[in-house]
Scaffold this motif. Structure first.
Motif, PDB file in Angstrom:
ATOM      1  N   TYR A 103     -26.261  59.225   2.678  1.00  0.00           N
ATOM      2  CA  TYR A 103     -25.858  58.166   3.593  1.00  0.00           C
ATOM      3  C   TYR A 103     -25.510  58.746   4.945  1.00  0.00           C
ATOM      4  N   CYS A 104     -26.029  58.140   5.996  1.00  0.00           N
ATOM      5  CA  CYS A 104     -25.720  58.593   7.354  1.00  0.00           C
ATOM      6  C   CYS A 104     -24.279  58.201   7.690  1.00  0.00           C
ATOM      7  N   ALA A 105     -23.759  58.754   8.778  1.00  0.00           N
ATOM      8  CA  ALA A 105     -22.359  58.518   9.150  1.00  0.00           C
ATOM      9  C   ALA A 105     -22.093  57.022   9.301  1.00  0.00           C
ATOM     10  N   HIS A 106     -23.009  56.326   9.947  1.00  0.00           N
ATOM     11  CA  HIS A 106     -22.841  54.894  10.176  1.00  0.00           C
ATOM     12  C   HIS A 106     -22.774  54.139   8.850  1.00  0.00           C
ATOM     13  N   CYS A 107     -23.682  54.456   7.942  1.00  0.00           N
ATOM     14  CA  CYS A 107     -23.727  53.753   6.663  1.00  0.00           C
ATOM     15  C   CYS A 107     -22.521  54.090   5.780  1.00  0.00           C
ATOM     16  N   GLN A 108     -21.992  55.278   5.946  1.00  0.00           N
ATOM     17  CA  GLN A 108     -20.791  55.620   5.179  1.00  0.00           C
ATOM     18  C   GLN A 108     -19.648  54.689   5.558  1.00  0.00           C
ATOM     19  N   ILE A 119     -32.817  61.872   4.789  1.00  0.00           N
ATOM     20  CA  ILE A 119     -33.100  60.441   4.764  1.00  0.00           C
ATOM     21  C   ILE A 119     -31.876  59.638   4.338  1.00  0.00           C
ATOM     22  N   CYS A 120     -31.517  58.639   5.117  1.00  0.00           N
ATOM     23  CA  CYS A 120     -30.431  57.746   4.715  1.00  0.00           C
ATOM     24  C   CYS A 120     -31.012  56.710   3.756  1.00  0.00           C
ATOM     25  N   LEU A 121     -30.449  56.673   2.559  1.00  0.00           N
ATOM     26  CA  LEU A 121     -30.991  55.792   1.524  1.00  0.00           C
ATOM     27  C   LEU A 121     -30.519  54.347   1.701  1.00  0.00           C
ATOM     28  N   ARG A 122     -29.720  54.115   2.741  1.00  0.00           N
ATOM     29  CA  ARG A 122     -29.253  52.761   2.978  1.00  0.00           C
ATOM     30  C   ARG A 122     -30.017  52.105   4.127  1.00  0.00           C
ATOM     31  N   CYS A 123     -30.130  52.811   5.266  1.00  0.00           N
ATOM     32  CA  CYS A 123     -30.798  52.206   6.427  1.00  0.00           C
ATOM     33  C   CYS A 123     -32.173  52.821   6.679  1.00  0.00           C
ATOM     34  N   GLY A 124     -32.488  53.895   5.991  1.00  0.00           N
ATOM     35  CA  GLY A 124     -33.823  54.472   6.121  1.00  0.00           C
ATOM     36  C   GLY A 124     -34.005  55.398   7.309  1.00  0.00           C
TER      37      GLY A 124
END
Ligand SMILES: [Zn+2]
Ligand SMILES: [Zn+2]
Length: 174
Positions: free
Chosen positions: A136-141, A96-101
């Motif tokens: 964090y997913c790659a995009h959110c990183q 789970i990406c804790l930034r974008c869900g």
């Protein structure tokens, strides 16, 4: 297990697969997503306008108790919300990406191995396992790195000292 065999096993246990239950099971199964009760209610209502919220919530509870769906909290990304998915899927971990869900599913042999190791290590019989990984997913990183960069390049407010870490660097002894 296909949906038909679910119907079969329900019948054996004397549970009738009512139209509402069928609608919900199909929605959860076909979307392959992790939907919360409210979203499921909205989607189910499109199929059967007579469905009300109470019935949907009660049906979800029953499907969960019957071992047909899994209830997840996905690291509480959405607060107290719960998400549902079918038990028909092979065991997997939720990433789970804790930034974008965004939720990814990790399938694979390592999960089965972990199960076996736990069983032999503790002499434990594992009935169910739920693995969640947050980060964090790659995009959110990328976005986060940019945000940090922007914060750094902003001039510090006058009269206000930059709040850095209060502690002094500790010399590392070897
Ligand atoms: Zn993300
Ligand atoms: Zn899943």
């Amino acid at each position: 297990m296909a949906l038909e065999s679910i119907e079969g096993s329900l019948k054996e246990r004397g549970v009738r697969l009512t139209r509402q239950r069928q609608i919900l099971l199909e929605l959860i199964d076909k979307t392959g997503q992790h939907l919360d009760a409210e979203r499921l209610y909205q989607m189910a209502k499109e199929k059967d306008p007579k469905l009300n919220r109470v019935t949907v919530y009660r049906t979800l509870k029953m499907l969960k108790a019957g071992g047909l769906v899994d209830e997840l909290d996905l690291m509480h990304y959405g607060g107290d919300q719960h998400y549902y998915e079918t038990r028909l899927k092979q065991e997997h971990a939720h990433v789970i990406c804790l930034r974008c869900g965004k939720v990814e599913e990790f399938f694979g042999e390592p999960l089965q191995r972990l199960r076996k190791q736990i069983e032999s290590h503790f002499g434990f019989q594992v009935l169910l396992a739920r693995t969640e990984v947050g980060g964090y997913c790659a995009h959110c990183q990328t976005l986060r790195a940019r945000e940090v960069e922007e914060l750094r390049s902003q001039p510090a407010e006058p009269g206000k000292r930059e709040q850095g870490p209060a502690r002094r660097p500790v010399a590392r002894r070897r």
